[in-house]
Design an enzyme around this catalytic site. Structure first.
Site, PDB file in Angstrom:
ATOM      1  N   SER A   1       0.859  -1.192   0.000  1.00  0.00           N
ATOM      2  CA  SER A   1       0.000   0.000   0.000  1.00  0.00           C
ATOM      3  C   SER A   1       0.889   1.235   0.000  1.00  0.00           C
ATOM      4  O   SER A   1       2.013   1.193   0.509  1.00  0.00           O
ATOM      5  CB  SER A   1      -0.847   0.066   1.269  1.00  0.00           C
ATOM      6  OG  SER A   1      -1.300  -1.196   1.657  1.00  0.00           O
TER       7      SER A   1
ATOM      8  N   GLU B   1       3.644  -0.054  -5.307  1.00  0.00           N
ATOM      9  CA  GLU B   1       3.127  -0.485  -6.600  1.00  0.00           C
ATOM     10  C   GLU B   1       2.931   0.729  -7.501  1.00  0.00           C
ATOM     11  O   GLU B   1       2.345   1.712  -7.089  1.00  0.00           O
ATOM     12  CB  GLU B   1       1.788  -1.214  -6.365  1.00  0.00           C
ATOM     13  CG  GLU B   1       1.238  -1.867  -7.587  1.00  0.00           C
ATOM     14  CD  GLU B   1       2.308  -2.620  -8.354  1.00  0.00           C
ATOM     15  OE1 GLU B   1       2.810  -3.615  -7.852  1.00  0.00           O
ATOM     16  OE2 GLU B   1       2.669  -2.177  -9.471  1.00  0.00           O
TER      17      GLU B   1
ATOM     18  N   LYS C   1       7.477   6.727  -3.863  1.00  0.00           N
ATOM     19  CA  LYS C   1       6.124   6.476  -4.363  1.00  0.00           C
ATOM     20  C   LYS C   1       5.280   7.753  -4.293  1.00  0.00           C
ATOM     21  O   LYS C   1       4.580   8.117  -5.247  1.00  0.00           O
ATOM     22  CB  LYS C   1       5.484   5.349  -3.540  1.00  0.00           C
ATOM     23  CG  LYS C   1       4.005   5.162  -3.735  1.00  0.00           C
ATOM     24  CD  LYS C   1       3.679   4.593  -5.093  1.00  0.00           C
ATOM     25  CE  LYS C   1       2.197   4.651  -5.314  1.00  0.00           C
ATOM     26  NZ  LYS C   1       1.671   3.801  -6.317  1.00  0.00           N
TER      27      LYS C   1
ATOM     28  N   CYS D   1      -5.181   7.538  -5.812  1.00  0.00           N
ATOM     29  CA  CYS D   1      -3.792   7.805  -5.396  1.00  0.00           C
ATOM     30  C   CYS D   1      -3.382   9.268  -5.389  1.00  0.00           C
ATOM     31  O   CYS D   1      -2.827   9.750  -4.405  1.00  0.00           O
ATOM     32  CB  CYS D   1      -2.841   7.038  -6.300  1.00  0.00           C
ATOM     33  SG  CYS D   1      -2.809   5.304  -5.883  1.00  0.00           S
TER      34      CYS D   1
ATOM     35  N   GLN E   1      -4.604  12.446  -5.296  1.00  0.00           N
ATOM     36  CA  GLN E   1      -4.986  13.409  -4.262  1.00  0.00           C
ATOM     37  C   GLN E   1      -4.499  12.964  -2.886  1.00  0.00           C
ATOM     38  O   GLN E   1      -3.902  13.732  -2.130  1.00  0.00           O
ATOM     39  CB  GLN E   1      -6.499  13.603  -4.265  1.00  0.00           C
ATOM     40  CG  GLN E   1      -6.966  14.423  -3.080  1.00  0.00           C
ATOM     41  CD  GLN E   1      -8.245  15.176  -3.379  1.00  0.00           C
ATOM     42  OE1 GLN E   1      -8.419  15.731  -4.455  1.00  0.00           O
ATOM     43  NE2 GLN E   1      -9.135  15.193  -2.421  1.00  0.00           N
TER      44      GLN E   1
HETATM   45  C1  UDX Z   1      -1.598   6.592 -10.694  1.00  0.00           C
HETATM   46  C2  UDX Z   1      -0.140   6.426 -11.170  1.00  0.00           C
HETATM   47  O1  UDX Z   1      -0.076   6.625 -12.597  1.00  0.00           O
HETATM   48  C3  UDX Z   1       0.370   5.040 -10.813  1.00  0.00           C
HETATM   49  O2  UDX Z   1       1.744   4.924 -11.151  1.00  0.00           O
HETATM   50  C4  UDX Z   1       0.182   4.817  -9.308  1.00  0.00           C
HETATM   51  O3  UDX Z   1       0.571   3.491  -8.956  1.00  0.00           O
HETATM   52  C5  UDX Z   1      -1.252   5.049  -8.887  1.00  0.00           C
HETATM   53  O4  UDX Z   1      -1.686   6.354  -9.308  1.00  0.00           O
HETATM   54  P1  UDX Z   1      -3.971   5.779 -11.591  1.00  0.00           P
HETATM   55  O5  UDX Z   1      -4.526   6.761 -10.612  1.00  0.00           O
HETATM   56  O6  UDX Z   1      -4.488   4.382 -11.558  1.00  0.00           O
HETATM   57  O7  UDX Z   1      -2.381   5.661 -11.425  1.00  0.00           O
HETATM   58  O8  UDX Z   1      -4.198   6.328 -13.086  1.00  0.00           O
HETATM   59  P2  UDX Z   1      -3.468   7.440 -13.983  1.00  0.00           P
HETATM   60  O9  UDX Z   1      -3.369   6.906 -15.348  1.00  0.00           O
HETATM   61  O10 UDX Z   1      -2.224   7.939 -13.382  1.00  0.00           O
HETATM   62  O11 UDX Z   1      -4.557   8.613 -14.032  1.00  0.00           O
HETATM   63  C6  UDX Z   1      -4.905   9.385 -12.895  1.00  0.00           C
HETATM   64  C7  UDX Z   1      -5.877  10.475 -13.281  1.00  0.00           C
HETATM   65  O12 UDX Z   1      -5.241  11.476 -14.081  1.00  0.00           O
HETATM   66  C8  UDX Z   1      -7.058   9.989 -14.115  1.00  0.00           C
HETATM   67  O13 UDX Z   1      -8.228  10.646 -13.705  1.00  0.00           O
HETATM   68  C9  UDX Z   1      -6.672  10.380 -15.525  1.00  0.00           C
HETATM   69  O14 UDX Z   1      -7.776  10.506 -16.363  1.00  0.00           O
HETATM   70  C10 UDX Z   1      -5.975  11.705 -15.274  1.00  0.00           C
HETATM   71  N1  UDX Z   1      -5.037  12.104 -16.325  1.00  0.00           N
HETATM   72  C11 UDX Z   1      -3.965  11.321 -16.629  1.00  0.00           C
HETATM   73  C12 UDX Z   1      -5.214  13.320 -16.978  1.00  0.00           C
HETATM   74  O15 UDX Z   1      -6.166  14.057 -16.713  1.00  0.00           O
HETATM   75  N2  UDX Z   1      -4.306  13.715 -17.935  1.00  0.00           N
HETATM   76  C13 UDX Z   1      -3.224  12.939 -18.253  1.00  0.00           C
HETATM   77  O16 UDX Z   1      -2.432  13.371 -19.123  1.00  0.00           O
HETATM   78  C14 UDX Z   1      -3.044  11.703 -17.587  1.00  0.00           C
END
Ligand code: UDX
Ligand code: ADP
Length: 464
Positions: free
Chosen positions: A132, A162, A221, A277, A279
């Site tokens: 986690s 992760e 992380k 993650c 926020q």
């Molecule tokens: C994120 C991290 O990428 C990952 O490495 C970590 O382990 C967990 O947090 P996740 O939250 O699952 O992963 O998705 P991610 O693809 O990072 O997107 C997060 C948010 O940002 C989404 O709402 C996505 O739509 C948004 N986003 C992403 C954008 O608005 N613009 C972008 O260019 C990329």
């Protein structure tokens, strides 16, 4: 100690897919995934692979191959701990909603409970792996709980954050950019690190497995997530400037991202980032900096969250202003509720906040998402505690048919970038909408010019 059996406490979005991939890639290991939620475990054991509790492309296939071969899901936590030489902790660490650090610090009560269970049950030496996302120096707390309540056995605590992103979890786990393992630099600590390295080395090239001390691993992380979110907030702040000028945010992002020092990823302007993650981890970083008396550092990172909130509000206000300043009793269609495409996870999704602001101003929402049901949408709204459940229930309706959802609606609002939205028959939707027909594309996925030809008025993020 030779690791033959491992277990993972927490069968959620992190624990489930990660363990399924470890089991697939390491057929010589027995992998037990345990959870306190019987409902979740039953769903992981469900014969119907469409009923797994986590939706991820490719996950069902991995589960099909490994389940009941060397991958097992159960609620028998004590037995799984007893049987394993290595125990992963992958329980949720939400932002605290009470007491000291409320609204910022991570709530570690679930992690502590796991540590106490491990200490109580263990009769032989164990390697305990933090999966986690945790605040820096949590391993120290986990170690203290283990050592002071354990049965005199030796515990080595590792940090192995992760980095998978939801929606691409399986792909990310198959081909990780890096695997990070933090451990104590003592003889036993190094031995524990090498046991975990050996597991990942079954499919990850050794040069991509980076080992550090525990604190660096824990902090990395948080920092990785803060940097990624910072890029989104940076481009989102620029989207507001673009809308006030003749600049186009997508052109700006492309031009900026072509600089190899900057790179093109994570520069997609949107209605705001969501997910469990970003926020949480940034607030955690903000809290840590504050606790260390580093107020400037804390304020610097806090801005990333503030811009995200601002972007959501700006988007909702845009909708209201464009609908002649009032949305009271107007039907508005929301396409997408998940925080991004290809997941059924809705945690911190911008959809919740935008819907909430629209409801607050009197709108009737008709929402559709290919992977999220009405119960989940309503519980997300209820969790904001802004009004009674009954009022939310009246104001938000789930519409399983996207075309039906548009009938007599005053606007279509796109929140999630699901591919299917691009392929809809937009001429048909135009005919169903109340006129003037308006689209608010919070993801810039639709072809603006084509839709204008049909007759739509379309608002895209960061375009004038
Ligand atoms: C994120 C991290 O990428 C990952 O490495 C970590 O382990 C967990 O947090 P996740 O939250 O699952 O992963 O998705 P991610 O693809 O990072 O997107 C997060 C948010 O940002 C989404 O709402 C996505 O739509 C948004 N986003 C992403 C954008 O608005 N613009 C972008 O260019 C990329
Ligand atoms: P994440 O995205 O971090 O994986 P989830 O909420 O999807 O978070 O999953 C965390 C899981 O951990 C949940 O299924 C929850 O039931 C489980 N859990 C929380 N506390 C415990 C505990 N003490 N013992 C076992 N499982 C737990």
């Amino acid at each position: 100690m030779k690791v033959k059996t491992i277990c993972c406490i927490g069968a959620g979005y992190v624990g489930g897919p990660t363990m399924a991939v470890i089991a697939l890639k390491c057929p010589h290991l027995k992998v037990n995934v345990v959870d306190i939620s019987k409902e979740r475990i039953d769903a992981w054991n469900s014969k119907d692979l469409n009923s797994l509790p986590v939706y991820e492309p490719g996950l069902a296939d991995v589960v099909k191959k490994a389940r009941n071969r060397n991958l097992f899901f159960s609620t028998d936590i004590d037995n799984a701990i007893d049987e394993s030489e290595m125990i992963f902790i992958a329980v949720n660490t939400p932002t605290k909603n009470y007491g000291e650090g409320k609204g910022k610090a991570a709530d570690l009560k679930y992690v502590e409970l796991c540590a106490r269970s491990i200490a109580r049950v263990s009769k032989s030496d164990k390697i305990v792996v933090e999966k986690s996302t945790l605040p820096v120096r949590t391993a120290e707390a986990v170690q203290t709980v283990l050592d002071s309540t354990g049965n005199g056995v030796n515990f080595e605590v590792l940090s192995n954050p992760e980095f998978l992103a939801e929606g691409t979890a399986i792909e990310d786990l198959f081909k990780s950019d890096r695997v990070l393992i933090g451990g104590q630099q003592s003889k036993n600590g190094k031995r524990a690190i090498s046991e975990l390295v050996n597991i990942y080395a079954n499919w990850i090239p050794r040069e991509k497995i980076y080992t550090t001390n525990v604190w660096s691993s824990e902090l990395s992380k948080l920092v990785a997530n803060a940097f990624l979110a910072q890029r989104i907030s940076s481009i989102n702040s620029i989207s507001a400037i673009c809308e006030a000028t003749e600049a186009d945010v997508e052109e700006v992002a492309t031009a900026v991202g072509m600089d190899s020092r900057i790179g093109s990823k994570f520069l997609k302007s949107s209605v705001g980032f969501g997910g469990s993650c970003f926020q949480k981890d940034i607030l955690n970083l903000v809290y840590i900096a504050q606790s260390l008396g580093l107020n400037q550092v804390s304020e610097y990172w806090h801005q990333v969250i503030k811009i995200n909130d601002y972007q959501r509000q700006r988007f909702a206000k845009k909708i209201m202003n464009s609908l002649f300043g009032t949305i009271s009793e107007k039907k508005i269609t929301l396409f997408g509720w998940a925080f991004k495409k290809n997941t059924n996870d809705t945690r911190e999704s911008s959809a919740i906040y935008v819907a909430d602001m629209l409801i607050e101003n009197g709108a009737n929402i008709c929402a559709y998402d290919p992977k999220v049901n009405e119960q989940q949408m309503l519980s997300d709204l209820d969790n904001l505690n802004n009004r009674t459940s009954d009022i939310n229930k009246t104001a938000l309706n789930f519409c399983p048919d996207p075309y039906e959802a548009c009938k007599n609606s005053h606007a279509v609002v796109i929140i999630t970038e699901w591919d299917e939205f691009i392929n809809y028959d937009w001429s048909k939707i135009y005919n169903l909408l109340s006129k003037p027909a308006k689209i608010f594309d919070g993801r810039n996925i639709l072809d603006k010019e084509k839709l204008k030809v049909i007759g739509f008025e379309i608002y895209s993020i960061g375009k004038s």
